[in-house]
Design a protein around this motif. Structure first.
Motif, PDB file in Angstrom:
ATOM      1  N   HIS A 263       0.805  -1.592  -0.300  1.00 54.41           N
ATOM      2  CA  HIS A 263      -0.241   0.263  -0.232  1.00 54.41           C
ATOM      3  C   HIS A 263       1.346   1.270   0.010  1.00 54.41           C
TER       4      HIS A 263
ATOM      5  N   PRO B 298      -0.141   8.344   0.493  1.00 53.41           N
ATOM      6  CA  PRO B 298      -1.309   8.545  -0.083  1.00 53.41           C
ATOM      7  C   PRO B 298      -0.613  10.001  -0.720  1.00 53.41           C
TER       8      PRO B 298
ATOM      9  N   PHE C 265      -8.988  10.421  -2.081  1.00 49.80           N
ATOM     10  CA  PHE C 265      -9.413   9.153  -2.629  1.00 49.80           C
ATOM     11  C   PHE C 265     -10.727   8.728  -2.964  1.00 49.80           C
TER      12      PHE C 265
ATOM     13  N   PRO D  65      -5.422   1.542   4.332  1.00 51.51           N
ATOM     14  CA  PRO D  65      -4.527   2.397   4.841  1.00 51.51           C
ATOM     15  C   PRO D  65      -3.715   1.385   6.480  1.00 51.51           C
ATOM     16  N   TRP D  66      -2.608   1.249   6.035  1.00 53.19           N
ATOM     17  CA  TRP D  66      -2.104   1.284   6.917  1.00 53.19           C
ATOM     18  C   TRP D  66      -1.756   1.514   8.629  1.00 53.19           C
TER      19      TRP D  66
ATOM     20  N   HIS E 162      -0.794   3.890  11.178  1.00 52.76           N
ATOM     21  CA  HIS E 162      -0.124   4.852  11.088  1.00 52.76           C
ATOM     22  C   HIS E 162       0.169   6.454  12.171  1.00 52.76           C
TER      23      HIS E 162
ATOM     24  N   GLU F 253      -2.865  15.360  10.127  1.00 57.27           N
ATOM     25  CA  GLU F 253      -5.160  15.045   8.381  1.00 57.27           C
ATOM     26  C   GLU F 253      -5.909  15.350   9.260  1.00 57.27           C
TER      27      GLU F 253
ATOM     28  N   MET G 177     -10.168  15.317   7.077  1.00 59.70           N
ATOM     29  CA  MET G 177     -10.009  14.225   6.301  1.00 59.70           C
ATOM     30  C   MET G 177     -11.569  14.933   6.356  1.00 59.70           C
TER      31      MET G 177
ATOM     32  N   TYR H 187     -15.287   5.427   2.904  1.00 60.83           N
ATOM     33  CA  TYR H 187     -14.011   5.831   2.554  1.00 60.83           C
ATOM     34  C   TYR H 187     -13.303   4.099   2.982  1.00 60.83           C
TER      35      TYR H 187
ATOM     36  N   ALA I 141     -10.469   3.154   4.710  1.00 64.97           N
ATOM     37  CA  ALA I 141     -10.979   2.609   6.065  1.00 64.97           C
ATOM     38  C   ALA I 141     -11.813   2.691   7.497  1.00 64.97           C
TER      39      ALA I 141
ATOM     40  N   HIS J 120      -6.754  13.658  12.243  1.00 71.82           N
ATOM     41  CA  HIS J 120      -5.995  12.713  12.685  1.00 71.82           C
ATOM     42  C   HIS J 120      -4.891  13.696  13.087  1.00 71.82           C
TER      43      HIS J 120
ATOM     44  N   HIS K 261      -3.653   6.527  14.235  1.00 73.95           N
ATOM     45  CA  HIS K 261      -5.153   6.150  13.226  1.00 73.95           C
ATOM     46  C   HIS K 261      -4.647   4.761  12.664  1.00 73.95           C
TER      47      HIS K 261
ATOM     48  N   MET L 150      -8.561  14.695   2.146  1.00 68.40           N
ATOM     49  CA  MET L 150      -7.489  14.791   2.989  1.00 68.40           C
ATOM     50  C   MET L 150      -6.660  16.343   2.996  1.00 68.40           C
TER      51      MET L 150
HETATM   52  O1  LIG Z   1      -7.157   7.078   6.904  1.00 70.28           O
HETATM   53  C1  LIG Z   1      -5.579   7.877   6.127  1.00 70.28           C
HETATM   54  O2  LIG Z   1      -5.619   8.817   7.755  1.00 70.28           O
HETATM   55  C2  LIG Z   1      -5.046   8.785   5.568  1.00 70.28           C
HETATM   56  C3  LIG Z   1      -4.278   7.027   5.003  1.00 70.28           C
HETATM   57  C4  LIG Z   1      -4.306   6.943   3.865  1.00 70.28           C
HETATM   58  C5  LIG Z   1      -3.514   6.163   3.193  1.00 70.28           C
HETATM   59  O3  LIG Z   1      -3.760   5.445   1.996  1.00 70.28           O
HETATM   60  C6  LIG Z   1      -2.527   5.374   3.900  1.00 70.28           C
HETATM   61  C7  LIG Z   1      -2.115   6.580   4.426  1.00 70.28           C
HETATM   62  C8  LIG Z   1      -2.881   7.964   5.356  1.00 70.28           C
HETATM   63  O4  LIG Z   1      -2.516   8.311   6.138  1.00 70.28           O
END
Ligand SMILES: O=C(O)Cc1cc(O)ccc1O
Ligand SMILES: [Fe+2]
Length: 449
Positions: free
Chosen positions: A301, A304, A327, A341-342, A344, A350, A352, A359, A361, A375, A381, A408
Protein backbone atom coordinates in the motif's frame (compact mmCIF):
# COMPACT_ATOMS: atom_id res chain seq x y z
CA UNK A 1 -21.18 26.34 -17.73
CA UNK A 2 -20.58 22.99 -16.12
CA UNK A 3 -22.00 20.18 -18.20
CA UNK A 4 -20.41 17.37 -16.22
CA UNK A 5 -23.00 15.18 -14.50
CA UNK A 6 -22.72 14.74 -10.79
CA UNK A 7 -20.94 11.56 -9.63
CA UNK A 8 -20.41 10.10 -13.10
CA UNK A 9 -17.05 9.86 -14.81
CA UNK A 10 -16.37 13.12 -16.59
CA UNK A 11 -16.33 12.48 -20.31
CA UNK A 12 -17.21 15.84 -21.78
CA UNK A 13 -14.69 18.08 -23.52
CA UNK A 14 -12.09 19.63 -21.28
CA UNK A 15 -12.42 23.12 -22.61
CA UNK A 16 -15.94 24.41 -22.10
CA UNK A 17 -16.92 27.67 -23.77
CA UNK A 18 -16.70 29.78 -20.64
CA UNK A 19 -13.36 28.46 -19.48
CA UNK A 20 -9.70 28.44 -20.50
CA UNK A 21 -7.87 25.15 -20.03
CA UNK A 22 -4.50 24.65 -18.33
CA UNK A 23 -2.73 25.03 -14.99
CA UNK A 24 -0.67 28.13 -14.19
CA UNK A 25 -0.78 29.37 -17.78
CA UNK A 26 -0.27 32.96 -18.82
CA UNK A 27 -3.86 33.48 -19.96
CA UNK A 28 -5.40 36.46 -21.71
CA UNK A 29 -9.11 37.10 -22.13
CA UNK A 30 -11.33 40.08 -22.91
CA UNK A 31 -15.10 40.58 -22.74
CA UNK A 32 -14.95 43.53 -25.17
CA UNK A 33 -12.85 43.42 -28.33
CA UNK A 34 -9.57 45.28 -27.97
CA UNK A 35 -9.95 45.85 -24.22
CA UNK A 36 -6.55 44.26 -23.59
CA UNK A 37 -3.59 46.47 -24.48
CA UNK A 38 -1.31 44.82 -26.99
CA UNK A 39 2.36 44.36 -26.11
CA UNK A 40 2.24 46.52 -22.98
CA UNK A 41 0.49 46.61 -19.62
CA UNK A 42 0.03 50.30 -18.85
CA UNK A 43 -0.84 52.42 -21.88
CA UNK A 44 -1.35 56.13 -21.34
CA UNK A 45 -5.08 55.62 -21.84
CA UNK A 46 -6.61 52.12 -21.68
CA UNK A 47 -9.29 51.18 -24.23
CA UNK A 48 -12.90 52.01 -23.34
CA UNK A 49 -11.71 54.29 -20.51
CA UNK A 50 -10.68 51.36 -18.32
CA UNK A 51 -8.18 51.51 -15.47
CA UNK A 52 -5.19 49.14 -15.41
CA UNK A 53 -4.45 47.39 -12.11
CA UNK A 54 -1.89 44.73 -11.25
CA UNK A 55 -2.74 42.03 -8.71
CA UNK A 56 0.44 40.48 -7.32
CA UNK A 57 0.06 37.09 -5.69
CA UNK A 58 3.80 36.65 -5.17
CA UNK A 59 6.56 39.14 -4.40
CA UNK A 60 7.71 40.90 -7.60
CA UNK A 61 11.04 39.15 -7.27
CA UNK A 62 9.81 35.57 -6.79
CA UNK A 63 11.52 33.09 -9.13
CA UNK A 64 9.70 32.57 -12.41
CA UNK A 65 8.30 29.18 -11.35
CA UNK A 66 6.42 30.73 -8.43
CA UNK A 67 5.95 34.28 -9.73
CA UNK A 68 2.24 35.10 -9.95
CA UNK A 69 0.49 38.25 -11.07
CA UNK A 70 -2.30 39.38 -13.35
CA UNK A 71 -3.19 42.66 -15.02
CA UNK A 72 -6.83 43.67 -14.73
CA UNK A 73 -8.55 46.25 -16.96
CA UNK A 74 -11.50 47.52 -15.01
CA UNK A 75 -14.15 50.22 -14.76
CA UNK A 76 -12.72 51.48 -11.46
CA UNK A 77 -9.49 50.58 -9.68
CA UNK A 78 -9.95 48.72 -6.40
CA UNK A 79 -8.74 51.72 -4.41
CA UNK A 80 -11.89 53.53 -5.52
CA UNK A 81 -13.91 50.91 -3.64
CA UNK A 82 -12.17 51.38 -0.37
CA UNK A 83 -13.97 53.66 2.04
CA UNK A 84 -13.61 53.51 5.78
CA UNK A 85 -13.82 49.93 6.97
CA UNK A 86 -15.70 48.95 10.11
CA UNK A 87 -15.28 45.68 11.93
CA UNK A 88 -17.76 43.07 10.76
CA UNK A 89 -19.20 40.16 12.66
CA UNK A 90 -16.92 37.15 12.04
CA UNK A 91 -19.52 34.77 13.49
CA UNK A 92 -17.82 31.37 13.57
CA UNK A 93 -15.03 32.07 11.07
CA UNK A 94 -11.66 31.81 12.80
CA UNK A 95 -8.02 32.35 11.82
CA UNK A 96 -4.74 31.07 13.18
CA UNK A 97 -3.44 31.57 15.78
CA UNK A 98 -6.61 30.64 17.64
CA UNK A 99 -6.42 28.71 20.87
CA UNK A 100 -9.93 28.83 22.27
CA UNK A 101 -10.00 25.40 23.90
CA UNK A 102 -7.42 22.93 25.08
CA UNK A 103 -8.17 19.37 24.13
CA UNK A 104 -6.35 16.18 25.09
CA UNK A 105 -4.53 14.55 22.18
CA UNK A 106 -6.90 12.09 20.51
CA UNK A 107 -8.24 11.26 17.08
CA UNK A 108 -11.44 13.25 16.54
CA UNK A 109 -14.41 12.76 14.27
CA UNK A 110 -17.59 14.65 13.52
CA UNK A 111 -20.83 13.42 11.99
CA UNK A 112 -22.18 15.66 9.21
CA UNK A 113 -23.34 19.02 10.56
CA UNK A 114 -26.80 19.80 9.11
CA UNK A 115 -27.26 22.95 7.05
CA UNK A 116 -28.82 25.55 9.37
CA UNK A 117 -32.30 26.87 8.52
CA UNK A 118 -31.33 30.54 8.96
CA UNK A 119 -30.36 32.76 6.04
CA UNK A 120 -26.59 32.47 5.55
CA UNK A 121 -24.51 33.91 2.77
CA UNK A 122 -21.15 32.29 2.07
CA UNK A 123 -19.40 34.89 4.23
CA UNK A 124 -21.88 34.38 7.06
CA UNK A 125 -21.85 30.60 6.77
CA UNK A 126 -18.16 29.73 7.19
CA UNK A 127 -17.63 27.84 10.46
CA UNK A 128 -14.07 26.97 11.30
CA UNK A 129 -13.13 23.58 12.75
CA UNK A 130 -9.33 23.83 12.83
CA UNK A 131 -6.59 26.42 12.48
CA UNK A 132 -2.85 25.91 12.08
CA UNK A 133 0.17 28.17 11.88
CA UNK A 134 -0.27 31.94 11.73
CA UNK A 135 -2.23 33.83 9.08
CA UNK A 136 -0.21 37.02 9.54
CA UNK A 137 3.06 35.13 9.01
CA UNK A 138 1.65 33.57 5.84
CA UNK A 139 2.17 30.03 7.10
CA UNK A 140 -0.44 27.44 7.93
CA UNK A 141 -4.09 26.97 7.16
CA UNK A 142 -7.63 26.77 8.46
CA UNK A 143 -10.20 24.09 7.71
CA UNK A 144 -13.85 25.12 7.87
CA UNK A 145 -17.26 23.92 6.85
CA UNK A 146 -19.35 26.34 4.81
CA UNK A 147 -23.12 26.49 4.83
CA UNK A 148 -24.90 28.65 2.27
CA UNK A 149 -28.66 29.17 2.29
CA UNK A 150 -28.86 32.47 0.43
CA UNK A 151 -27.04 34.04 -2.48
CA UNK A 152 -24.99 37.18 -1.91
CA UNK A 153 -26.80 40.16 -3.41
CA UNK A 154 -24.91 43.40 -3.92
CA UNK A 155 -22.43 41.86 -1.49
CA UNK A 156 -18.84 41.09 -2.36
CA UNK A 157 -15.93 39.56 -0.52
CA UNK A 158 -12.22 39.04 -0.70
CA UNK A 159 -9.85 37.13 1.51
CA UNK A 160 -6.55 38.91 2.08
CA UNK A 161 -5.40 36.24 4.54
CA UNK A 162 -5.62 33.17 2.37
CA UNK A 163 -6.02 31.43 -0.90
CA UNK A 164 -9.34 29.56 -0.66
CA UNK A 165 -9.90 25.96 -1.74
CA UNK A 166 -13.63 25.17 -1.89
CA UNK A 167 -14.74 21.54 -1.81
CA UNK A 168 -18.53 21.32 -2.31
CA UNK A 169 -20.22 18.36 -0.65
CA UNK A 170 -23.89 19.21 -1.17
CA UNK A 171 -25.38 21.70 -3.64
CA UNK A 172 -23.68 23.74 -6.31
CA UNK A 173 -22.18 27.22 -6.09
CA UNK A 174 -21.93 29.98 -8.67
CA UNK A 175 -18.81 32.03 -8.07
CA UNK A 176 -18.98 35.41 -9.79
CA UNK A 177 -15.37 36.59 -9.58
CA UNK A 178 -13.39 39.54 -10.90
CA UNK A 179 -11.86 37.14 -13.44
CA UNK A 180 -15.12 35.60 -14.65
CA UNK A 181 -17.75 33.09 -13.58
CA UNK A 182 -17.19 29.63 -12.17
CA UNK A 183 -19.84 26.98 -11.46
CA UNK A 184 -18.97 24.12 -9.15
CA UNK A 185 -20.90 21.14 -7.82
CA UNK A 186 -19.98 18.21 -5.54
CA UNK A 187 -17.12 16.29 -7.16
CA UNK A 188 -15.49 19.53 -8.29
CA UNK A 189 -13.29 22.04 -6.46
CA UNK A 190 -12.49 25.70 -6.97
CA UNK A 191 -9.43 27.70 -5.92
CA UNK A 192 -9.77 31.45 -5.36
CA UNK A 193 -6.40 33.19 -5.02
CA UNK A 194 -5.77 35.59 -2.15
CA UNK A 195 -7.27 39.01 -2.87
CA UNK A 196 -9.66 37.98 -5.65
CA UNK A 197 -13.11 39.50 -5.15
CA UNK A 198 -16.20 37.41 -5.60
CA UNK A 199 -19.91 37.03 -5.01
CA UNK A 200 -21.21 33.56 -4.16
CA UNK A 201 -24.65 32.47 -5.34
CA UNK A 202 -26.61 29.25 -4.96
CA UNK A 203 -27.45 27.18 -8.03
CA UNK A 204 -29.67 24.39 -6.74
CA UNK A 205 -30.70 24.91 -3.16
CA UNK A 206 -28.81 25.10 0.10
CA UNK A 207 -25.15 24.19 -0.10
CA UNK A 208 -22.61 22.65 2.24
CA UNK A 209 -18.94 22.00 1.73
CA UNK A 210 -15.43 22.25 3.06
CA UNK A 211 -13.18 25.32 2.89
CA UNK A 212 -9.40 25.15 3.19
CA UNK A 213 -7.71 28.51 3.67
CA UNK A 214 -4.09 28.43 2.62
CA UNK A 215 -2.12 31.17 4.38
CA UNK A 216 1.10 30.18 2.59
CA UNK A 217 2.36 30.13 -0.98
CA UNK A 218 -0.14 29.17 -3.66
CA UNK A 219 -1.32 25.66 -4.44
CA UNK A 220 0.50 24.12 -7.34
CA UNK A 221 0.71 20.73 -9.01
CA UNK A 222 3.00 18.21 -7.31
CA UNK A 223 6.11 16.97 -9.12
CA UNK A 224 5.47 13.68 -10.91
CA UNK A 225 9.04 12.34 -10.76
CA UNK A 226 9.39 8.91 -12.41
CA UNK A 227 5.64 8.84 -13.16
CA UNK A 228 6.51 11.12 -16.07
CA UNK A 229 4.48 13.62 -18.01
CA UNK A 230 0.97 12.19 -17.52
CA UNK A 231 -1.54 11.00 -14.90
CA UNK A 232 -2.49 12.31 -11.46
CA UNK A 233 -4.11 15.73 -12.03
CA UNK A 234 -3.43 16.66 -15.66
CA UNK A 235 -2.93 20.39 -16.25
CA UNK A 236 -5.41 20.61 -19.14
CA UNK A 237 -8.29 19.68 -16.82
CA UNK A 238 -7.93 22.86 -14.75
CA UNK A 239 -10.38 25.49 -15.95
CA UNK A 240 -10.04 29.24 -15.52
CA UNK A 241 -12.99 31.49 -16.44
CA UNK A 242 -13.01 33.86 -19.38
CA UNK A 243 -13.44 37.55 -18.56
CA UNK A 244 -17.00 38.57 -17.67
CA UNK A 245 -17.86 41.85 -15.99
CA UNK A 246 -20.70 43.52 -14.14
CA UNK A 247 -21.37 47.18 -14.90
CA UNK A 248 -23.65 47.66 -11.92
CA UNK A 249 -24.16 50.87 -9.98
CA UNK A 250 -26.03 49.92 -6.81
CA UNK A 251 -25.49 50.37 -3.07
CA UNK A 252 -23.36 47.37 -2.14
CA UNK A 253 -21.14 46.03 0.60
CA UNK A 254 -17.56 44.82 0.35
CA UNK A 255 -16.36 42.51 3.12
CA UNK A 256 -12.67 41.78 3.49
CA UNK A 257 -11.02 39.15 5.63
CA UNK A 258 -7.78 40.77 6.71
CA UNK A 259 -5.50 40.11 9.68
CA UNK A 260 -7.76 37.33 10.93
CA UNK A 261 -10.83 39.59 11.18
CA UNK A 262 -13.70 40.57 8.90
CA UNK A 263 -14.07 44.21 7.85
CA UNK A 264 -16.74 45.82 5.73
CA UNK A 265 -17.35 49.01 3.80
CA UNK A 266 -20.17 50.39 1.65
CA UNK A 267 -19.53 50.81 -2.04
CA UNK A 268 -21.75 52.21 -4.78
CA UNK A 269 -21.11 49.67 -7.52
CA UNK A 270 -20.04 46.13 -8.25
CA UNK A 271 -16.29 45.56 -7.94
CA UNK A 272 -16.61 42.68 -10.41
CA UNK A 273 -15.98 45.22 -13.14
CA UNK A 274 -12.97 43.66 -14.88
CA UNK A 275 -13.56 43.79 -18.64
CA UNK A 276 -10.30 42.09 -19.61
CA UNK A 277 -7.34 40.51 -17.87
CA UNK A 278 -4.11 38.70 -18.57
CA UNK A 279 -1.67 36.83 -16.39
CA UNK A 280 -1.20 33.68 -14.36
CA UNK A 281 -2.87 34.70 -11.08
CA UNK A 282 -6.51 33.69 -11.48
CA UNK A 283 -9.16 31.42 -9.99
CA UNK A 284 -9.76 27.96 -11.39
CA UNK A 285 -11.84 24.85 -10.98
CA UNK A 286 -11.13 21.14 -11.36
CA UNK A 287 -13.28 18.04 -11.58
CA UNK A 288 -11.85 15.52 -9.11
CA UNK A 289 -13.18 12.66 -11.26
CA UNK A 290 -10.64 13.61 -13.90
CA UNK A 291 -7.84 12.58 -11.53
CA UNK A 292 -5.93 9.61 -12.94
CA UNK A 293 -4.70 7.64 -9.92
CA UNK A 294 -1.43 5.73 -10.01
CA UNK A 295 -0.80 3.08 -7.36
CA UNK A 296 0.71 -0.29 -6.46
CA UNK A 297 -0.03 -2.82 -9.18
CA UNK A 298 1.69 -5.83 -7.59
CA UNK A 299 1.94 -5.55 -3.79
CA UNK A 300 1.90 -3.17 -0.79
CA UNK A 301 0.00 0.00 0.00
CA UNK A 302 1.75 3.16 -1.17
CA UNK A 303 1.84 6.41 0.78
CA UNK A 304 -1.25 8.58 0.22
CA UNK A 305 0.94 11.25 -1.36
CA UNK A 306 0.39 9.36 -4.64
CA UNK A 307 -3.09 10.89 -4.60
CA UNK A 308 -1.97 14.53 -4.25
CA UNK A 309 -4.08 16.83 -6.43
CA UNK A 310 -2.49 20.11 -5.33
CA UNK A 311 0.33 21.00 -2.99
CA UNK A 312 1.09 24.30 -1.29
CA UNK A 313 4.80 24.06 -0.52
CA UNK A 314 6.58 25.54 2.47
CA UNK A 315 10.18 26.77 2.43
CA UNK A 316 11.33 23.23 3.32
CA UNK A 317 11.39 20.96 0.26
CA UNK A 318 8.96 18.05 0.54
CA UNK A 319 7.29 19.51 3.62
CA UNK A 320 4.04 20.98 2.45
CA UNK A 321 2.19 23.83 4.07
CA UNK A 322 -0.83 21.89 2.72
CA UNK A 323 -1.25 18.84 0.54
CA UNK A 324 -4.72 18.38 -0.93
CA UNK A 325 -5.10 14.64 -1.41
CA UNK A 326 -8.09 12.63 -2.66
CA UNK A 327 -9.18 9.00 -2.42
CA UNK A 328 -11.17 8.54 -5.64
CA UNK A 329 -12.55 5.48 -7.43
CA UNK A 330 -9.73 3.03 -8.13
CA UNK A 331 -8.89 -0.63 -8.53
CA UNK A 332 -7.26 -2.48 -5.64
CA UNK A 333 -5.17 -5.29 -7.11
CA UNK A 334 -2.19 -5.76 -4.78
CA UNK A 335 -1.38 -9.39 -4.01
CA UNK A 336 -0.57 -10.69 -0.50
CA UNK A 337 -1.20 -7.21 0.82
CA UNK A 338 -3.19 -5.65 3.63
CA UNK A 339 -5.00 -3.31 1.26
CA UNK A 340 -6.56 -0.58 3.45
CA UNK A 341 -4.36 2.22 4.82
CA UNK A 342 -1.76 0.94 7.26
CA UNK A 343 -1.65 1.90 10.93
CA UNK A 344 -0.02 5.23 11.14
CA UNK A 345 1.46 8.08 13.16
CA UNK A 346 2.44 11.15 11.17
CA UNK A 347 4.41 14.36 11.73
CA UNK A 348 1.94 15.96 9.32
CA UNK A 349 -1.63 16.45 10.60
CA UNK A 350 -4.54 15.06 8.62
CA UNK A 351 -7.98 16.68 8.25
CA UNK A 352 -10.26 14.37 6.26
CA UNK A 353 -13.67 14.88 4.68
CA UNK A 354 -15.95 12.67 2.65
CA UNK A 355 -17.77 14.04 -0.40
CA UNK A 356 -19.63 10.84 -1.25
CA UNK A 357 -19.46 7.07 -0.77
CA UNK A 358 -17.59 5.01 1.81
CA UNK A 359 -13.94 5.47 2.84
CA UNK A 360 -12.13 2.14 2.87
CA UNK A 361 -10.32 2.62 6.19
CA UNK A 362 -13.62 3.15 8.02
CA UNK A 363 -16.29 0.78 6.66
CA UNK A 364 -17.51 0.22 10.24
CA UNK A 365 -19.64 3.41 10.01
CA UNK A 366 -19.25 6.81 11.59
CA UNK A 367 -17.37 8.56 8.75
CA UNK A 368 -20.25 9.79 6.62
CA UNK A 369 -20.49 12.12 3.62
CA UNK A 370 -20.26 15.65 5.00
CA UNK A 371 -18.43 14.41 8.10
CA UNK A 372 -14.87 15.12 9.21
CA UNK A 373 -12.06 13.24 10.89
CA UNK A 374 -8.97 14.81 12.38
CA UNK A 375 -5.82 12.76 12.91
CA UNK A 376 -3.55 15.38 14.35
CA UNK A 377 0.25 15.57 14.55
CA UNK A 378 1.74 12.27 15.81
CA UNK A 379 -1.60 10.78 16.83
CA UNK A 380 -2.16 7.11 16.02
CA UNK A 381 -4.82 6.11 13.52
CA UNK A 382 -5.67 3.44 11.00
CA UNK A 383 -8.36 0.99 9.93
CA UNK A 384 -11.12 0.28 12.40
CA UNK A 385 -11.68 -3.28 13.70
CA UNK A 386 -14.18 -4.09 10.94
CA UNK A 387 -11.71 -3.00 8.27
CA UNK A 388 -8.82 -4.92 9.84
CA UNK A 389 -10.74 -8.18 10.30
CA UNK A 390 -12.24 -7.94 6.81
CA UNK A 391 -9.06 -7.01 4.98
CA UNK A 392 -6.85 -9.56 6.73
CA UNK A 393 -9.15 -12.39 5.68
CA UNK A 394 -10.40 -11.14 2.33
CA UNK A 395 -9.81 -13.09 -0.86
CA UNK A 396 -7.53 -10.78 -2.83
CA UNK A 397 -9.28 -10.60 -6.15
CA UNK A 398 -9.07 -7.33 -8.06
CA UNK A 399 -11.63 -5.12 -6.37
CA UNK A 400 -12.91 -1.72 -7.42
CA UNK A 401 -13.50 1.03 -4.86
CA UNK A 402 -16.49 2.64 -6.53
CA UNK A 403 -18.64 5.69 -5.98
CA UNK A 404 -16.31 7.14 -3.38
CA UNK A 405 -14.50 10.44 -2.92
CA UNK A 406 -12.75 11.18 0.36
CA UNK A 407 -10.11 13.87 0.70
CA UNK A 408 -7.46 15.13 3.07
CA UNK A 409 -6.02 18.54 3.93
CA UNK A 410 -2.62 17.49 5.24
CA UNK A 411 -0.41 20.13 6.83
CA UNK A 412 2.98 20.26 8.50
CA UNK A 413 1.36 22.21 11.35
CA UNK A 414 -0.54 20.97 14.35
CA UNK A 415 -4.24 21.78 13.94
CA UNK A 416 -6.02 23.49 16.81
CA UNK A 417 -9.73 22.74 17.14
CA UNK A 418 -12.01 25.75 17.59
CA UNK A 419 -14.51 26.14 20.44
CA UNK A 420 -17.27 25.64 17.86
CA UNK A 421 -15.78 22.34 16.72
CA UNK A 422 -15.17 21.14 20.26
CA UNK A 423 -18.73 21.94 21.31
CA UNK A 424 -20.62 20.48 18.37
CA UNK A 425 -23.16 17.77 19.20
CA UNK A 426 -21.86 16.03 16.06
CA UNK A 427 -18.47 15.49 17.72
CA UNK A 428 -18.28 11.75 18.29
CA UNK A 429 -17.30 11.42 21.95
CA UNK A 430 -16.21 7.80 21.67
CA UNK A 431 -14.08 8.14 18.50
CA UNK A 432 -10.86 8.43 20.50
CA UNK A 433 -11.33 4.76 21.43
CA UNK A 434 -12.18 3.40 17.98
CA UNK A 435 -8.98 1.34 18.01
CA UNK A 436 -9.76 -0.44 21.28
CA UNK A 437 -11.84 -3.25 19.71
CA UNK A 438 -8.80 -4.34 17.68
CA UNK A 439 -8.21 -7.84 19.01
CA UNK A 440 -4.95 -9.48 19.94
CA UNK A 441 -3.96 -12.06 17.29
CA UNK A 442 -0.43 -12.81 18.51
CA UNK A 443 0.36 -16.47 19.14
CA UNK A 444 4.07 -17.38 19.36
CA UNK A 445 3.27 -21.02 18.48
CA UNK A 446 1.46 -20.26 15.24
CA UNK A 447 3.36 -18.51 12.47
CA UNK A 448 0.45 -18.60 10.03
CA UNK A 449 -3.07 -17.61 11.11
O1 LIG B 1 -6.86 7.38 6.38
C1 LIG B 1 -5.87 8.11 6.51
O2 LIG B 1 -5.35 8.34 7.60
C2 LIG B 1 -5.21 8.67 5.28
C3 LIG B 1 -4.23 7.70 4.77
C4 LIG B 1 -4.53 6.93 3.69
C5 LIG B 1 -3.65 5.99 3.22
O3 LIG B 1 -3.95 5.24 2.17
C6 LIG B 1 -2.42 5.84 3.85
C7 LIG B 1 -2.10 6.64 4.93
C8 LIG B 1 -3.00 7.57 5.40
O4 LIG B 1 -2.70 8.39 6.42
FE1 LIG C 1 -3.01 8.95 8.03
Amino acid sequence: MNVVQQFTPAQTRTAEPNYLSGFGNQFETEALPGALPVGRNSPQRCAYGLYAEQLSGSPFTAPRASNERSWLYRIRPTVANIGRFRKAEARLWRSAPCQEVELPPAPMRWSPVPIPAEGLSFVEGVRTLTTAGDAASQAGMAASLYFVTRSMQDEYFYNADAEMLLVPQQGGLHLATEFGRIDIAPGEIAVIPRGVKLRVALTDGPARGYLCENYGGAFTLPERGPIGANCLANPRDFLTPVAAYEDREAPSRLTVKWGGALWETEIAHSPLDVVAWHGNYAPYKYDLRRYSPVGPILFDHADPSIFTVLTAPSETPGTANIDFVIFPDRWMVAENTFRPPWYHMNIMSEFMGLIYGVYDAKPGGGFEPGGVSLHNTMLPHGPDAAAFEGASQAELRPHKQEGTMAFMFETRFLQRVTAWGAGLPELQQDYGEYGRPLRRHFDPSRREW
